[in-house]
Each structure stands twice: as structure tokens, then as C-alpha cells.
Scaffold this motif. Structure first.
Motif, PDB file in Angstrom:
ATOM      1  N   SER A   9      40.059 -18.035 147.258  1.00 45.31           N
ATOM      2  CA  SER A   9      40.514 -18.813 148.022  1.00 45.31           C
ATOM      3  C   SER A   9      40.677 -20.218 148.103  1.00 45.31           C
ATOM      4  N   ARG A  54      48.352  -4.278 150.713  1.00 42.46           N
ATOM      5  CA  ARG A  54      48.176  -4.263 149.898  1.00 42.46           C
ATOM      6  C   ARG A  54      47.183  -3.918 148.665  1.00 42.46           C
ATOM      7  N   ASP A  68      51.468 -15.031 152.546  1.00 42.04           N
ATOM      8  CA  ASP A  68      50.035 -15.324 151.721  1.00 42.04           C
ATOM      9  C   ASP A  68      50.237 -15.364 150.438  1.00 42.04           C
ATOM     10  N   ASP A  69      50.333 -14.170 150.109  1.00 42.03           N
ATOM     11  CA  ASP A  69      50.082 -13.570 148.684  1.00 42.03           C
ATOM     12  C   ASP A  69      51.007 -13.833 147.897  1.00 42.03           C
ATOM     13  N   TRP A  70      52.907 -13.852 148.305  1.00 40.68           N
ATOM     14  CA  TRP A  70      53.637 -14.174 147.716  1.00 40.68           C
ATOM     15  C   TRP A  70      53.213 -16.108 147.259  1.00 40.68           C
ATOM     16  N   ILE A 110      44.424 -10.260 139.943  1.00 39.49           N
ATOM     17  CA  ILE A 110      45.656 -10.366 140.376  1.00 39.49           C
ATOM     18  C   ILE A 110      45.895  -8.936 139.491  1.00 39.49           C
ATOM     19  N   GLU A 169      47.333  -8.428 156.315  1.00 46.12           N
ATOM     20  CA  GLU A 169      47.859  -9.391 155.382  1.00 46.12           C
ATOM     21  C   GLU A 169      48.478  -9.837 156.025  1.00 46.12           C
ATOM     22  N   LEU A 177      44.356  -8.363 145.100  1.00 41.12           N
ATOM     23  CA  LEU A 177      45.142 -10.071 145.539  1.00 41.12           C
ATOM     24  C   LEU A 177      43.399 -10.281 146.347  1.00 41.12           C
ATOM     25  N   ARG A 183      50.165 -17.631 146.776  1.00 35.78           N
ATOM     26  CA  ARG A 183      49.312 -17.520 145.791  1.00 35.78           C
ATOM     27  C   ARG A 183      49.409 -16.368 144.732  1.00 35.78           C
ATOM     28  N   MET A 240      52.054  -7.427 144.179  1.00 35.73           N
ATOM     29  CA  MET A 240      51.643  -7.427 145.465  1.00 35.73           C
ATOM     30  C   MET A 240      51.315  -6.204 145.662  1.00 35.73           C
TER      31      MET A 240
END
Lengths: 404, 404
Positions: A13, A4, B276-278, A138, B272, A8, B280, B115
Motif C-alpha cells: 500500500s 478481484r 480503489d483498485d482502479w 499486477i 473489495e 492486486l 491504484r 482489475m
């Protein structure tokens, strides 16, 4: 083996609007009869101007004919639209090849970070629209989050509060390579004066910083003395990029059409052309705004389209005036709302979320907690003027009833 | 002080299509009478299906009415469209909340790199569509360019040539965390078999790599034995993302509508959730595809819309068959064109640019030099089947005349 992007994990959140929606749903569960009115998000509510929607509709129908069909266009946008933005919107202050048509300001701000890359140090107004900071997170420009002060360690926060007229003392501000500046401001509704923008441009020149000027609400400015574009300021073309959008004035929040102006003379420290990089980024990872939306924009920048946009703006600004008048009559101190569709209100003795909960619970009105836009927003609520006039009137009656 | 993202300096200037356009313009300067026919870029030429354009047009007109107006939608796309893609396109193999609607595959590929971030090691088919590598360059994943071998030092190039059936020996391929895989392939027109994709999925599982499967040409597959989605392969949901687009089958190159599927069970090395990252990323730096385009897509996935797309595909595939038949009759060895709208042709004794120049000069036909897609494309030309049938027929007559 696929890892990852560690940046990120640094994103906080609680993206503001999902949390607001959660609390709204919670109220509706407890009280299914509640008629909630939203003065929360900046979402347009009024139908498109009929000339503009007719242009969109006609172009879409033409795409079904051999003569009217069109495939890929230039990634930078239709030549005719770039010219029209340069001529009609900027009165020739910028040239067509400095205008890049896109699917919106937020998307462009996301892409802009690619030009500066990881490690670039940027400044934001505090409070600020969340995408500047989140986009920077990011991209790896922010360092770690410090929950104690609700700041990222490597971001320069420039406080913009009533006490400083929503304009920081640039001499003492933490330094930055990139400065995001939003005027008319979301969320505070403050509009920078010509003198303030001159100071900002002088700062950027002195420090060889680049200003990313977010003018998405420029058409809401009523006072003819206030600058609507950073390019009204002498020398700005050497230090500034301007991001803009038809989302709010034309009601294109769903249609998606914006633009970014990158002047020819804008350079990095090393002398390389920023415009050429932007051109390369837009042609590499973007494929043009929808041609239908672009034809809507062409109509929006005609005389009749401009009139339709003005009618939209007038309607929302009447909402703004009513909200502000109501709050002030009730003794709530507030700012903005005169040249911007947002009102920034202080509820002494209450945190932002406490004030939010109070209005939601007692009046079924959704607002936006100022603290969601940055720590300097704590204690404030943002009221959005985007809404049907009868809803805004009803909300104001409830406020009168609750706070009188 | 504002510095350039050093990764941008690594981008190779000769982006293929501008160079082709330059040579085209040069010919027209020398020979203003030349009637150039383009079999170069993959740009759609046929009008939208009338049902689809009517749906676009109707929705745009409705935006001008109080009942039909809509502002911001969900950034992930209309719920109804996400469901329809999941149900009608993927036959329920994926769920609606794994489908993210966007403004196109190229744009999603640009965003996907966020990502994985700087330093992620990726593999591409060689030759490949340029955005995978260029997007990776901007993100800092490629290292320096080595002009000697026309490769970036840190990218894993997986050669896909006629000699290996356009599928590499995965046991000896340089390792990668991310694998971009395009089938039907642009530029070679090769389509991976079920067995090949099973191998690819097994590779990804073994190495915990993530496959980014580009299925933008999936609707051009005629052979019912060939997989149209990576999610037809068992276990793919644990290792793959699929990018897709209505650009080519529906003629939406200008309208802009695509999607990306990120399965719930897909994880990074650390466990992870990739989805969920996408989610976000899409909610942070994207604001949804144009609502007009999304309503066009809803119509395209109806029975009648699917029929209109099939008619489009059939027309372009008749072009492909004609080009391939013509070239083969003339003794030119070629591949693709049967389940993909591209024909990949070898002109022995000529480099790609020499063959390009030869056809441009002698027959006024524009093609795409294979070397522009990567070093393994040297010696090949890509013929695109996107064009008006009468233009394609005229081009084939010229080829017969020139090469017979």
C-alpha cells in the motif's frame, strides 16, 4: 461472481509519494507558516522552450481549421516523428519502424509486461523506480511479498550500492528472463559505463534474457564517454528494448510524450518477434499519443528544440551541482548529480525515513527516502535537482545552516 | 530464457482494419484513378470547434511561460475537469472522485482487464467492437480460439441481431462475471432502451456481475427517452463502470481524451472496492492524460463547447440520415443511424466480405464487413457516418447509381 485479480492484493500500500505528501500535510497542520521546499519528486518546474510551446500551440490552433485538422493517427505514432527519433536521437542506429511513440515511459513499462505475461521472472536494480516491480505485481510475476526482507519472493533483486559501484556482480546475481535497467539511474544518479553495459548485454545474450533499458534521463549525461543508449553497445539490438521520454529534458511531464524502441532482431526463446507483439499490443489497447504532443516532439527534435532542451538540462544540472557541492562541503557522503538530475546521499546512523523527517522538520525540505525504492536504498535520501533555481539555492542555504 | 506471453499467440491475426486497408491498396494498384470514399472507420473528419481549439492552443502557449507552466498533474486528472464531468456531463449523478480522466476509452478498456485478471469470464455483445475480446485474449481470459464457430471457448457471446431487437434473452445467455455493453452500439447502431438497461442491471445484481458500459457514442442519442448513461438506471452504481470519450463528439480522436467512472459502492465478490483498485492501477501504470487535452476538455464542457460538440454531432447525424434514407430507398434493409453514427445494413445472399468487395469494386466505397465484429455480424455491413458531408453525398449518389 466478479472476482478481484488476486495479484492486486499483493501490491504494497505504501506507494512512496502519497506517504511523503501525508507527512508534508501533517507538518503544515502543525506549522501553517512553514515554507516547504521540495527536492522530492522529479517534477519539472521550468516553462517549455518557446519554440516548442509555439509548435504545440500552432498545431492545436490548426486543428480548428479544415486544412489543419487530423483525427486518428497511426497508433505507433506519426511517421515523421518515428523517423526523426530514429535519425536525430539515435543517429540511425535504429530504424523508424522500431520506434513506437507513446504517452510516456511509465505507461509503456506498464504495457510491456503484457508481452511476458504472468510468471515471467524479472530482475530489478535495488533500489529502483517503483513501476517495474508494481507493474510486475499486477501482472502476476512477483509471487508474494516478504515483509521481513521487503522483497517479493519471485523477483530477482540486483543490489546496486556504493560498495559495488552501483553495478552488481552478474556472475552471482539471481537469474532472470527480463532485466529492468535504468541508466542514468533513478534514484541513485549512477550512470553505467560502456564496459558495464557490455557486460550486461553479454549476460543477456548468454542467458537469452531481454533487457528493458530505461533511458528517460539519457539527455542529462554530460560525459561524452558514457553511453546514452543501450543501442550504442554492440549486439544490444538482439537483446534489448529501450524506453525513453521527453518528460524531463523537454519539460513534457504534463504534455506526455515518450517512446519505446523494439529492434527487429529481438526474439523470444521460441524465436517469435518481440517487435511484432509490441506492435500488436500498441495497436490493440493504445490509440496513439496526443497528436498535439507529437507535434511538440517534432519541434523538440529540431535544431532549435534540441537547443531548448539542452538549456533545460543545463539549468537542472546546475541545481544538481549546487546540491551536491553543498552536501559534500557539509561532510555528507553523496553520489550522482554529475550525469543525472538526482543526488543519492547517505546519512549515517539514520534510517531513510529518519533522515527524511529530520530535514522536513528542521529545514522544511522534502526529499525522498531511499528505502522507498527498495531495501538496498535504506539509509539513503534522494535529492531531486528538479526545481526553480532560487528554491534550490534557498534549500541549500537551509542545509548549510542546519548541518554546519 | 525470455518467453513469450502464451496468450499473445491466441490473438487472431486478421485485425479488421489492416485487412480493409490491404484490399483498398489492392484496388488502387489495379485502378490508380479510383476515387475511393471511406464510410469505413469511425474517424472524425471535421475541424475542432473554434472555442475548443482556441483553448487548447492558448494553454499550450501558456506552457511556455513561468505563470502558465505545469508539470505532472494528478494521474486521475485535473480536479476541475473531474468535477466538470461529474456535474455537467453526469448532472451530479456521480461524484468527482469517481471520475478518472484518461487518454481514451480504448486505452481504459485495455487497463480495466487488469482489475479482473487471468481467468475472469466475460460476456460481449456479438457483434462487438474488437478491443473487448482482444484485450481479454492478452489478459488470458478467453481460452483458445475455435475457428469453426469464430468464437473463443471461454468467452460468453451474447447475440445481438435484428431478430432479437439487438438485445439478448438474458435468462438463456451464457453466464459471465464481466459484461461489456456498448450503447449506442458500435457496430450495429442499436441503442438500449431504459427497460433493457434495467434488465441488464438486474441481471448484474442477481449474478454479482460487473457491467463495463461503453458510452463513447452517448452524445449521438437524439431521442430524449433513451438513456445516455448506465447511471441513469437505478442501482447501476452498485454494478457498473462507465467508459466514455470526447473522441467522437468533440473530434478528439487524435487529441486523446476520455474518462472512466468507477462508483464508490462498486465491489468485487469479496467486498473489495473496485474504485480503489482502479485508482491504484491508474496511479501505477498511467501518468495522466496530456494536460493540453485536459484543458481542451474543460472548454468542451463549457456552454460554448457543448454547443460546438452539438454542431459536430448534428453534422455527422445528417450524414447518417442521408446514408440510411438512401439505402432504404434502394430496398436495403438497415438499422441504426438514428441515435448513433453507424448504420447496420444487410445484403441478402452476400457474405459480409462479398458485400464489402462488391461496393469497393463497383462504387469505390469502403465500408466495414460486419463479420469482422463477431460471427453474428456475418451478412451485414457497417456504414460509418463520419465523413465530410460532400463525400457522404457523393457516396450516396454512387450507391443510387449502383443499386437502383
Amino acid at each position: 461472481m466478479a472476482r478481484r485479480n488476486p495479484n492486486l492484493a499483493r501490491l504494497q500500500s505504501g506507494y512512496l509519494f502519497p506517504e511523503i505528501n501525508r507527512r508534508k500535510r501533517e507538518l503544515l497542520q502543525r506549522n501553517p507558516q512553514a515554507k516547504i521546499i521540495s527536492l522530492g519528486i522529479g517534477n519539472t518546474t521550468e516553462p517549455l522552450g518557446t519554440r516548442i510551446s509555439a509548435a504545440l500551440s500552432r498545431y492545436a490552433a490548426d486543428l480548428g481549421t479544415p486544412a489543419g485538422y487530423s483525427g486518428y493517427g497511426e497508433e505507433q505514432g506519426l511517421e515523421a516523428l518515428r523517423h526523426k527519433v530514429a535519425q536525430r536521437y539515435y543517429c540511425g542506429r535504429v530504424s523508424a519502424d522500431e520506434v513506437f511513440i507513446s504517452d510516456g515511459a511509465k505507461c509503456d513499462i506498464g504495457r510491456l509486461q503484457l508481452m511476458f505475461g504472468p510468471g515471467a521472472r524479472f530482475a530489478v536494480q535495488d533500489p529502483a523506480y517503483p513501476v517495474y516491480v508494481d507493474g510486475g505485481v499486477i501482472m502476476g510475476q512477483t509471487g508474494d511479498y516478504n515483509p521481513q526482507c521487503a522483497h517479493f519472493n519471485e523477483v530477482a533483486y540486483w543490489p546496486c550500492r556504493p560498495e559495488n559501484g552501483f553495478f552488481p556482480d552478474l556472475a552471482t546475481c539471481p537469474a532472470a528472463e527480463i532485466v529492468y535497467w535504468c541508466s542514468p539511474n533513478n534514484p541513485t544518479g549512477a550512470v553505467s559505463t560502456r564496459k558495464q553495459l557490455q557486460e550486461l548485454v553479454a549476460y543477456a545474450k548468454h542467458h537469452h534474457a531481454i533487457i528493458v533499458f530505461d533511458a528517460a534521463y539519457a539527455m542529462f549525461i554530460r560525459d561524452s564517454e558514457l553511453p546514452r543508449s543501450i543501442f550504442e553497445i554492440e549486439g544490444a539490438k538482439e537483446v534489448a528494448i529501450e524506453v525513453n521520454s521527453l518528460s524531463k529534458p523537454a519539460g513534457f511531464t504534463g504534455v506526455r510524450l515518450g517512446w519505446t524502441v523494439v529492434p527487429q532482431q529481438l526474439c523470444y526463446e521460441g524465436g517469435e518477434s518481440v517487435r511484432d507483439d509490441w506492435n500488436r499490443i500498441m495497436t490493440t489497447i493504445f490509440n496513439g499519443a496526443s497528436n498535439i504532443a507529437q507535434h511538440g516532439a517534432l519541434a523538440a527534435l529540431d535544431d532549435e528544440g534540441l537547443m531548448e532542451m539542452k538549456q533545460h538540462v543545463d539549468l537542472y544540472m546546475r541545481n544538481a551541482a549546487l546540491i551536491k557541492k553543498t552536501l559534500m562541503a557539509l561532510g555528507v557522503t553523496c553520489w550522482g548529480g554529475e550525469n543525472a538530475p538526482y543526488i543519492w546521499a547517505r546519512f549515517p546512523g539514520k534510517s531513510s525515513w529518519e533522515a527524511f523527517e529530520y530535514l522536513l522538520e528542521k529545514a522544511h525540505i522534502v526529499t525522498t527516502p531511499g528505502s522507498g525504492f527498495g531495501p538496498a536504498g535504506e539509509g539513503f535520501l534522494r535529492f531531486s535537482a528538479f526545481g526553480h533555481p532560487h528554491d534550490v539555492q534557498a534549500a541549500c542555504s537551509r542545509l548549510e545552516h542546519l548541518l554546519a
